[in-house]
Design an enzyme around this catalytic site. Structure first.
Site, PDB file in Angstrom:
ATOM      1  N   LYS B  40      -7.991  -3.596   6.027  1.00 42.48           N
ATOM      2  CA  LYS B  40      -6.462  -4.450   5.831  1.00 42.48           C
ATOM      3  C   LYS B  40      -5.293  -4.045   6.856  1.00 42.48           C
ATOM      4  CE  LYS B  40      -4.679  -0.816   2.233  1.00 42.48           C
ATOM      5  NZ  LYS B  40      -2.873  -0.509   2.488  1.00 42.48           N
ATOM      6  N   ARG B 129       3.317  -0.624  -8.731  1.00 43.29           N
ATOM      7  CA  ARG B 129       3.614  -1.954  -7.904  1.00 43.29           C
ATOM      8  C   ARG B 129       2.572  -2.256  -7.979  1.00 43.29           C
ATOM      9  NH1 ARG B 129       0.897   0.794  -1.906  1.00 43.29           N
ATOM     10  NH2 ARG B 129      -0.953   0.148  -3.065  1.00 43.29           N
ATOM     11  N   TYR B 251      19.832   3.579  27.774  1.00 41.48           N
ATOM     12  CA  TYR B 251      20.407   2.838  26.660  1.00 41.48           C
ATOM     13  C   TYR B 251      21.639   4.283  26.188  1.00 41.48           C
ATOM     14  CZ  TYR B 251      18.468  -1.817  27.440  1.00 41.48           C
ATOM     15  OH  TYR B 251      17.964  -2.724  27.748  1.00 41.48           O
ATOM     16  N   MET B 299      12.418  -2.071  25.383  1.00 41.22           N
ATOM     17  CA  MET B 299      11.744  -3.019  24.385  1.00 41.22           C
ATOM     18  C   MET B 299      10.511  -2.775  24.940  1.00 41.22           C
ATOM     19  SD  MET B 299      12.378  -6.441  23.959  1.00 41.22           S
ATOM     20  CE  MET B 299      13.753  -5.744  23.013  1.00 41.22           C
TER      21      MET B 299
END
Lengths: 360, 360
Positions: B40, B129, B251, B299
């Site tokens: 998956k 779940r 940053y 990023m």
């Protein structure tokens, strides 16, 4: 009504008209400076080809990407605009970048030595990440011949703290102006990204480079968000479970339901970019009401306490809004302990995607 | 030598032979139970089609995916194996799933009512779940006709704390055995995923469902990792900067260089799945030496302090190993405050990918 197919487990809706409106708002604010658009990282996860096409149709003439591959992908659909590549040129043949007419941002004299033709020149003013450092700038001023054969279109730099009220912003702005003057290179200058645009006209120079703000992230944290919201994410409920005795939910049994209630399992997980840091934090919205996320985020599933929502609303096949008008990208980021930029770029590939607007 | 092209900024190498070896190790440990493979989330980010083809060639006959779309993708290349869909069936026509011969895992009586034919039945034993809850199981025992038309191949459940030495494991195992006996349904039973396999034969039943362990994640946290490493990630250095005065990096100016040294900027960022939680944490490896990550992850870029590495090794165009033998997926996860599963599924799309082995 959504364009969700029966078999889709989640839907990401991207409002291209909102992106165009955000670009226009920034363009108006920055005028007479030109507003470019930063579409790196697949337009912050929203689809660079679709986003750039909509912005080009709206009049945007200049795009910024991070890598050569991103530039090539964009050039294949947009033959005319300027496309700047922020990572610049790498050692090795530069044939790809030349053939596609991409414009490298030269970040060092080492990169400059690899290039001939039109370029941007990136001078560092305080990020210490990319860009010519002080010694290189002095060398260049002493010997401009180092750039022989390079047509410097744009001189640029990048602010480190533009989203804060930091003295560093004015310092970087002043340093940038001084360095660009001393260098005497380039037809145009650019300093501001999204947040920089909102620091005032002194930061605009000839070109501004908004990215995050186009996609709805607040460029002025702590103040109201001037941007339109772009993204809506809805996850489908696979199952609603009645809880009628004390029981634990999810991996590590990290959440305990105290009494009677209902838990809804939604088909979105960290493999879809719903960061695991949101475990037992954050919430979704269903029928206008907030439902808290309970238990750990797992790979493909998250669970919400929907006890307060009528069973007629919270049922298998219904959707819970994970990102939307009442719960925007910045709000999700705050819950996850990160920034909206990361929430966007993490958005996964399993979502069905629906684009609205874009003038097409 | 790597197959990295000049213009590539990072390379992800996936060792299919290691995945096959990991599957064989688990199959041997679980025998006589059958070992399936969970692929998956695009095989935890590593490419479901490539991974499943290699495992099928090695003898794996049963695969598990999360969604119908994932099942359809797999069926297109693997006509023969059993493919179970963990999210089950959703309200609406079930034509896609039937035509492709996928086998839904029915997680509730509501889902069961939507289906006819071969299926797995998921009973909840403590995850809360997905899976039939206690009241549904009692209803089913009282009235087996509820499942008329459904051919229950497999009865399964899922452990909540298999990677911990928790009393909940034995409780869930006992509850599963009891419920399956009482139901008297299904030709086969399955409880264990990766970590469950290592809890001992009592947890194996007829079929085990390893996922993470196939991809190198340690299924026995706190003990030596029995699995072979599968993933190597190398990021290219774009620029190395000399630091010769106190200055800040990145940053928010969150890292301050005290004195002389060198900082290397690598073309990998959180848009590539290098989680922002790794800001000012973690490290890379170059020429066998560790280099600390400094400043915030941005990023598209991260920065390393390479002061301790010779300039002949740390230069533009060289690579820093971000995941590899000396710094595996679990180690990166620990630095990021998460689990190896999330590090894998976050791996981005901008990496050049190289598959090695796989019997092809």
């Amino acid at each position: 009504m959504t364009p969700m197919r029966d078999r889709d487990t989640a839907l990401l809706t991207i409002d291209l008209d909102a992106i165009v409106a955000n670009w226009r708002l920034i363009a108006a604010r920055a005028a007479p400076a030109e507003a470019a658009a930063v579409v790196k990282a697949d337009a912050y996860g929203l689809g660079a080809v679709r986003v750039a096409a909509a912005l080009a149709a709206a009049g945007c003439r200049t795009f910024f990407v991070a890598t050569i591959d991103e530039g090539l992908e964009l050039r294949a659909v947009l033959p005319h605009p300027d496309i700047f590549v922020l990572s610049g040129v790498l050692p090795g043949p530069a044939g790809d970048i030349t053939a596609a007419g991409l414009i490298p941002v030269l970040n060092s004299l080492e990169q400059a030595a690899l290039w001939q033709g039109r370029a941007a020149l990136h001078v560092d003013t305080g990020m210490a990440r990319l860009g010519l450092e002080a010694a290189e700038i002095e060398r260049l001023i002493a010997d401009p011949g180092v750039l022989a054969g390079i047509d410097v279109d744009l001189v640029c730099s990048h602010l480190a703290c533009a989203d804060e009220d930091s003295a560093m912003n004015a310092d970087q702005c002043q340093r940038f102006r001084l360095l660009a003057d001393r260098l005497g290179l380039g037809r145009r200058r650019s300093l501001a990204a999204s947040s920089g645009v909102f620091l005032g006209p002194a930061f605009h120079f000839d070109l501004v480079r908004p990215g995050a703000a186009l996609y709805g992230v607040n460029p002025t944290p702590g103040r109201p968000n001037p941007m339109a919201q772009v993204v809506r994410l809805q996850g489908k409920i696979l199952q609603v479970r009645d809880v009628d005795s004390p029981m634990t939910v999810g991996y590590g049994a990290s959440h305990r339901c105290a009494g009677r209630g209902r838990v809804a399992t939604v088909a979105v997980g960290y493999a879809d970019g719903w960061l695991r840091a949101l475990s037992n934090r954050g919430h979704g919205i269903i029928e206008g009401g907030r439902v808290p996320l309970v238990g750990r985020v797992s790979m493909d599933l998250i669970t919400f306490d929907v006890s307060a929502v009528p069973a007629s609303a919270a049922h298998a096949g219904a959707t819970i809004e994970l990102i939307g008008p009442g719960h925007d990208v910045d709000a999700v980021a705050a819950e996850a302990g990160t920034i909206g930029y990361e929430v966007l770029t993490a958005l996964g590939r399993r979502y069905a995607r629906s684009y609205v607007g874009g003038g097409v």
